[in-house]
Design a protein around this motif. Structure first.
Motif, PDB file in Angstrom:
ATOM      1  N   ASP A  97       0.804  -1.218   0.000  1.00 20.09           N
ATOM      2  CA  ASP A  97       0.000   0.000   0.000  1.00 20.09           C
ATOM      3  C   ASP A  97       0.838   1.270   0.000  1.00 20.09           C
ATOM      4  O   ASP A  97       0.298   2.379   0.020  1.00 20.09           O
ATOM      5  CB  ASP A  97      -0.997   0.015   1.162  1.00 20.09           C
ATOM      6  N   GLY A  98       2.158   1.119  -0.010  1.00 17.52           N
ATOM      7  CA  GLY A  98       3.036   2.279  -0.076  1.00 17.52           C
ATOM      8  C   GLY A  98       3.436   2.843   1.270  1.00 17.52           C
ATOM      9  O   GLY A  98       4.273   3.754   1.325  1.00 17.52           O
ATOM     10  N   GLY A  99       2.868   2.313   2.348  1.00 21.23           N
ATOM     11  CA  GLY A  99       3.188   2.893   3.637  1.00 21.23           C
ATOM     12  C   GLY A  99       3.249   1.933   4.812  1.00 21.23           C
ATOM     13  O   GLY A  99       3.848   2.229   5.834  1.00 21.23           O
ATOM     14  N   TRP A 100       2.643   0.715   4.656  1.00 20.44           N
ATOM     15  CA  TRP A 100       2.641  -0.179   5.812  1.00 20.44           C
ATOM     16  C   TRP A 100       2.270  -1.618   5.460  1.00 20.44           C
ATOM     17  O   TRP A 100       2.982  -2.544   5.821  1.00 20.44           O
ATOM     18  CB  TRP A 100       1.671   0.358   6.871  1.00 20.44           C
ATOM     19  N   SER A 101       1.191  -1.830   4.751  1.00 20.68           N
ATOM     20  CA  SER A 101       0.616  -3.170   4.605  1.00 20.68           C
ATOM     21  C   SER A 101       0.840  -3.762   3.213  1.00 20.68           C
ATOM     22  O   SER A 101       0.931  -3.047   2.215  1.00 20.68           O
ATOM     23  CB  SER A 101      -0.889  -3.130   4.884  1.00 20.68           C
ATOM     24  N   TYR A 102       0.886  -5.115   3.195  1.00 22.13           N
ATOM     25  CA  TYR A 102       0.900  -5.878   1.950  1.00 22.13           C
ATOM     26  C   TYR A 102      -0.464  -6.569   1.845  1.00 22.13           C
ATOM     27  O   TYR A 102      -0.658  -7.657   2.389  1.00 22.13           O
ATOM     28  CB  TYR A 102       2.021  -6.911   1.968  1.00 22.13           C
ATOM     29  N   ALA A 142       3.008 -12.477   1.104  1.00 28.23           N
ATOM     30  CA  ALA A 142       3.831 -11.383   1.615  1.00 28.23           C
ATOM     31  C   ALA A 142       3.632 -11.281   3.120  1.00 28.23           C
ATOM     32  O   ALA A 142       2.623 -11.747   3.671  1.00 28.23           O
ATOM     33  CB  ALA A 142       3.428 -10.076   0.952  1.00 28.23           C
ATOM     34  N   ILE A 143       4.606 -10.687   3.801  1.00 25.99           N
ATOM     35  CA  ILE A 143       4.426 -10.402   5.227  1.00 25.99           C
ATOM     36  C   ILE A 143       3.222  -9.479   5.390  1.00 25.99           C
ATOM     37  O   ILE A 143       2.869  -8.737   4.466  1.00 25.99           O
ATOM     38  CB  ILE A 143       5.690  -9.758   5.812  1.00 25.99           C
ATOM     39  N   PRO A 144       2.554  -9.507   6.543  1.00 22.31           N
ATOM     40  CA  PRO A 144       1.386  -8.637   6.715  1.00 22.31           C
ATOM     41  C   PRO A 144       1.720  -7.142   6.629  1.00 22.31           C
ATOM     42  O   PRO A 144       0.975  -6.368   6.031  1.00 22.31           O
ATOM     43  CB  PRO A 144       0.863  -9.007   8.108  1.00 22.31           C
ATOM     44  N   CYS A 145       2.846  -6.734   7.227  1.00 22.35           N
ATOM     45  CA  CYS A 145       3.156  -5.307   7.265  1.00 22.35           C
ATOM     46  C   CYS A 145       4.658  -5.103   7.419  1.00 22.35           C
ATOM     47  O   CYS A 145       5.415  -6.052   7.669  1.00 22.35           O
ATOM     48  CB  CYS A 145       2.404  -4.606   8.390  1.00 22.35           C
ATOM     49  N   ASP A 146       5.100  -3.855   7.306  1.00 21.22           N
ATOM     50  CA  ASP A 146       6.527  -3.527   7.340  1.00 21.22           C
ATOM     51  C   ASP A 146       7.226  -4.037   8.602  1.00 21.22           C
ATOM     52  O   ASP A 146       8.388  -4.450   8.556  1.00 21.22           O
ATOM     53  CB  ASP A 146       6.709  -2.009   7.246  1.00 21.22           C
ATOM     54  N   THR A 154      12.832 -11.065   5.543  1.00 22.89           N
ATOM     55  CA  THR A 154      12.347 -11.146   4.169  1.00 22.89           C
ATOM     56  C   THR A 154      10.914 -10.622   4.145  1.00 22.89           C
ATOM     57  O   THR A 154      10.279 -10.472   5.205  1.00 22.89           O
ATOM     58  CB  THR A 154      12.372 -12.597   3.659  1.00 22.89           C
ATOM     59  N   THR A 155      10.392 -10.379   2.950  1.00 28.90           N
ATOM     60  CA  THR A 155       8.981  -9.989   2.835  1.00 28.90           C
ATOM     61  C   THR A 155       8.126 -11.130   2.297  1.00 28.90           C
ATOM     62  O   THR A 155       6.939 -10.948   2.056  1.00 28.90           O
ATOM     63  CB  THR A 155       8.814  -8.764   1.916  1.00 28.90           C
ATOM     64  N   SER A 156       8.744 -12.334   2.081  1.00 33.33           N
ATOM     65  CA  SER A 156       8.011 -13.470   1.520  1.00 33.33           C
ATOM     66  C   SER A 156       7.972 -14.628   2.501  1.00 33.33           C
ATOM     67  O   SER A 156       9.002 -15.018   3.065  1.00 33.33           O
ATOM     68  CB  SER A 156       8.664 -13.931   0.214  1.00 33.33           C
ATOM     69  N   LEU A 157       6.770 -15.176   2.689  1.00 34.24           N
ATOM     70  CA  LEU A 157       6.564 -16.297   3.606  1.00 34.24           C
ATOM     71  C   LEU A 157       5.819 -17.411   2.879  1.00 34.24           C
ATOM     72  O   LEU A 157       4.813 -17.146   2.202  1.00 34.24           O
ATOM     73  CB  LEU A 157       5.763 -15.864   4.829  1.00 34.24           C
ATOM     74  N   TYR A 178      -1.150 -19.978   9.387  1.00 39.71           N
ATOM     75  CA  TYR A 178      -0.957 -20.772   8.186  1.00 39.71           C
ATOM     76  C   TYR A 178       0.329 -21.610   8.247  1.00 39.71           C
ATOM     77  O   TYR A 178       0.633 -22.337   7.302  1.00 39.71           O
ATOM     78  CB  TYR A 178      -0.887 -19.872   6.944  1.00 39.71           C
ATOM     79  N   GLY A 179       1.117 -21.466   9.337  1.00 38.85           N
ATOM     80  CA  GLY A 179       2.376 -22.203   9.430  1.00 38.85           C
ATOM     81  C   GLY A 179       3.408 -21.698   8.445  1.00 38.85           C
ATOM     82  O   GLY A 179       4.109 -22.489   7.799  1.00 38.85           O
ATOM     83  N   GLU A 180       3.532 -20.402   8.344  1.00 38.58           N
ATOM     84  CA  GLU A 180       4.405 -19.791   7.345  1.00 38.58           C
ATOM     85  C   GLU A 180       5.881 -19.868   7.746  1.00 38.58           C
ATOM     86  O   GLU A 180       6.232 -19.778   8.922  1.00 38.58           O
ATOM     87  CB  GLU A 180       4.017 -18.324   7.143  1.00 38.58           C
ATOM     88  N   LYS A 181       6.730 -19.992   6.738  1.00 37.63           N
ATOM     89  CA  LYS A 181       8.173 -20.004   6.928  1.00 37.63           C
ATOM     90  C   LYS A 181       8.811 -19.006   5.963  1.00 37.63           C
ATOM     91  O   LYS A 181       8.374 -18.877   4.815  1.00 37.63           O
ATOM     92  CB  LYS A 181       8.744 -21.405   6.677  1.00 37.63           C
ATOM     93  N   ALA A 182       9.840 -18.332   6.447  1.00 37.48           N
ATOM     94  CA  ALA A 182      10.510 -17.336   5.623  1.00 37.48           C
ATOM     95  C   ALA A 182      11.179 -17.996   4.417  1.00 37.48           C
ATOM     96  O   ALA A 182      11.780 -19.069   4.521  1.00 37.48           O
ATOM     97  CB  ALA A 182      11.555 -16.596   6.453  1.00 37.48           C
ATOM     98  N   VAL A 183      11.062 -17.350   3.267  1.00 34.19           N
ATOM     99  CA  VAL A 183      11.727 -17.778   2.038  1.00 34.19           C
ATOM    100  C   VAL A 183      12.373 -16.555   1.400  1.00 34.19           C
ATOM    101  O   VAL A 183      12.032 -15.413   1.729  1.00 34.19           O
ATOM    102  CB  VAL A 183      10.736 -18.435   1.051  1.00 34.19           C
ATOM    103  N   PRO A 184      13.335 -16.758   0.494  1.00 31.97           N
ATOM    104  CA  PRO A 184      13.979 -15.604  -0.137  1.00 31.97           C
ATOM    105  C   PRO A 184      12.974 -14.704  -0.844  1.00 31.97           C
ATOM    106  O   PRO A 184      11.874 -15.132  -1.213  1.00 31.97           O
ATOM    107  CB  PRO A 184      14.955 -16.250  -1.134  1.00 31.97           C
TER     108      PRO A 184
END
Length: 538
Positions: A97-102, A142-146, A154-157, A178-184
């Motif tokens: 969103d340009g300021g905080w959230s994905y 994507a991560i929920p927010c900054d 990372t910004t990807s889960l 969701y059991g997310e894990k960080a990925v590149p």
């Protein structure tokens, strides 16, 4: 050849989805799913984007390229995948969103019913989708927010979700965690691959794919020809009897406004080059007005403005440009300059312009009409003013707000001047500003006496009016909801109300003009022009 009563100009394969972003082919190859983008329903002088969808998702048959399903997302498509065995296709959408959230969503489209369901409990950008098996869906979110970037690095889960009820999907049925894990980090969506896939499929079927974007203005000529302007096209001319494209004037940028000069032999077209990034900020080049011969499309003159501008004209052919530069450092913001025939060295200052408040495009106006607000706060207390050419004298006519005790903050819009049995009047659209956005009933079309401004009737709507034309009998209005409404000019009573569709699919209308007795031309966000008789279903 005589065309049927209703037809489409600028049609072509995959027109519904605009610029392709992502594609996927069904397991048997019979279908292709495409997520696209129609571009912003906005140019530097106005916006029609409040509530309009510009991120279409569609499914086509590969044999004849027919669109069989189409839905719209709030966010751009990032990934798409067909279910391996069930008649389902999943679309991942989203953006920062340009300021905080994905934000974004995971949409599951049922190919049997055409219904789409948003599966995630909370909005999240969905960057990648893969069906590992009929039961298991692998996602990259994507991560929920900054704030989460520092935590995960990372910004990807990535996560995997297994269920046996994908064919019974319900809104929000995928709930955290969701059991997310960080990925590149994920590479950005490769839109070139989607364009190549669509172009290749069209060539195999003997067709040519070409992108077209929003038709911002349309005009009819006395001989039945139809003029349009849009992104990449300064002006194009269509036959009003065969629907053939007669000539076209390409431009680097967007065609925004058309004015046919008295006599019908010449048109003025306001064009704007794309924004450029320079020295750490986005800048806009000055607008250009092209003077085009309507016999052959030759550009006879080029009028270069000193700034981005909107074009305002009156029926005798006089015209002016109002500076729309939003940069507070600009010294000319809100300045009005005169074009031929006045060509006066006089300039006047009407106060800073912005595309939400001050757009006021009036057809058949006997005077050069603008909106002007308070000194120092130009978005407040706006008045309709007339500017004399070439003297530059400004005359205040009436407040934009017709009910002074309410003191509402109103936005401008499209309109038309008419002089019928009820006397001279101005019919214009607009909206009531509210911090919560456009509320139900806060869009309007209003007829008021000219030049004193007393209201004669008002029609209210839930969605923004994007274009308006009128004659002595009717007022024709289109809304970004996809609706055409024809009102009786005398009292505002609804005469026709219908949803606009092309090949059975809804469209977003941006422009409208009368193009002969009982016919309208309606330009759409996807680059097409729908020509319809007034009283027949579109």
């Amino acid at each position: 050849m005589t065309l049927p009563e209703a037809w489409v100009l600028g049609a072509g394969p995959f027109r519904e989805i605009g610029q392709p972003r992502v594609t996927a082919t069904s397991p048997n190859g019979d279908l292709i799913a495409v997520g696209g983008g129609l571009g912003s329903a906005q140019w530097h002088g106005r916006t029609a984007s409040r509530g309009s969808g510009s991120h279409p998702l569609a499914v086509y048959r590969t044999d004849d390229l027919t669109c069989i399903h189409q839905v719209t997302s709030r966010w751009p498509a990032q990934s798409v995948a067909f279910h391996p065995t069930l008649p389902l296709v999943a679309f991942g959408t989203g953006s920062y969103d340009g300021g905080w959230s994905y934000e974004g969503e995971l949409l599951l489209l049922d190919l049997t019913t055409g219904n789409a369901v948003s599966l995630l409990e909370h909005p999240r950008q969905v960057r990648q989708i893969t069906w590992r098996s009929p039961e298991t869906l692998d996602l990259v979110l994507a991560i929920p927010c900054d704030a989460d970037e520092q935590r995960f690095g990372t910004t990807s889960l990535a996560c995997s979700i297994s269920r046996d009820d994908w064919d019974r999907a319900a809104v929000g049925m995928l709930r955290m965690p969701y059991g997310e894990k960080a990925v590149p980090e994920q590479p950005p969506t490769d839109t070139a691959a989607a364009v190549a896939a669509v172009s290749h499929l069209c060539r195999q079927r003997g067709q040519v794919w070409a992108a077209r974007r929003g038709v911002w203005a349309v005009e009819g000529l006395a001989d039945g020809r139809i003029l349009t302007t849009l992104e990449g096209v300064g002006l194009e001319c269509w036959s009003g009897t065969t629907g053939q494209l007669l000539w076209q004037v390409p431009v680097d940028g967007t065609g925004c406004q058309i004015r046919v000069l008295p006599g019908g032999r010449t048109a003025l077209v306001l064009t704007q080059a794309p924004r450029r990034y320079r020295e750490g900020r986005w800048i806009r080049d000055p607008s250009v007005v092209l003077e085009i011969d309507l016999d052959d499309g030759a550009v006879r003159k080029t009028h270069k403005s000193s700034c981005p501008a909107v074009l305002v004209s009156r029926t005798d052919g006089s015209w002016a440009l109002r500076d729309t530069d939003h940069d507070r450092r600009s010294r000319t913001a809100g300045e009005v300059t005169f074009g031929p025939p006045a060509d006066s060295a006089t300039t006047i200052q009407l106060g800073r312009y912005d595309l939400f408040n001050h757009f006021f495009d009036i057809r058949y106006a006997p005077e050069l009409l603008f909106l002007q607000g308070r000194r120092g706060e130009p978005w407040r207390g706006k008045w309709v003013v007339a500017v004399d050419a070439p003297t530059g004298r400004v005359r205040r006519l009436f407040p934009l707000e017709w009910d002074a005790p309410r003191g509402r903050h109103l936005f401008g819009g499209s309109g038309a001047y008419l002089d019928d049995t009820a006397g001279p009047a101005l019919v214009h659209s607009g909206a009531v500003h509210d911090r919560a956005g456009l509320l139900p009933g806060n869009a309007f079309v209003l007829r008021r006496r000219y030049p004193t401004g007393e209201p004669q009737w008002i029609f209210t709507a839930d969605r923004e009016a994007t274009a308006l034309d009128a004659d002595d009998t009717f007022v024709y209005v289109v809304f970004n909801s996809g609706e055409l409404i024809v009102l009786k000019a005398e009292d505002g009573v609804v005469h026709v109300r219908q949803e606009l569709r092309i090949a059975g699919r809804p469209v977003v209308p941006l422009s409208l003009a009368r193009v002969g007795a009982g016919r309208l031309a309606i330009g759409t966000l996807d680059g097409q022009v729908l020509v319809v008789p007034v009283d027949a279903p579109a």
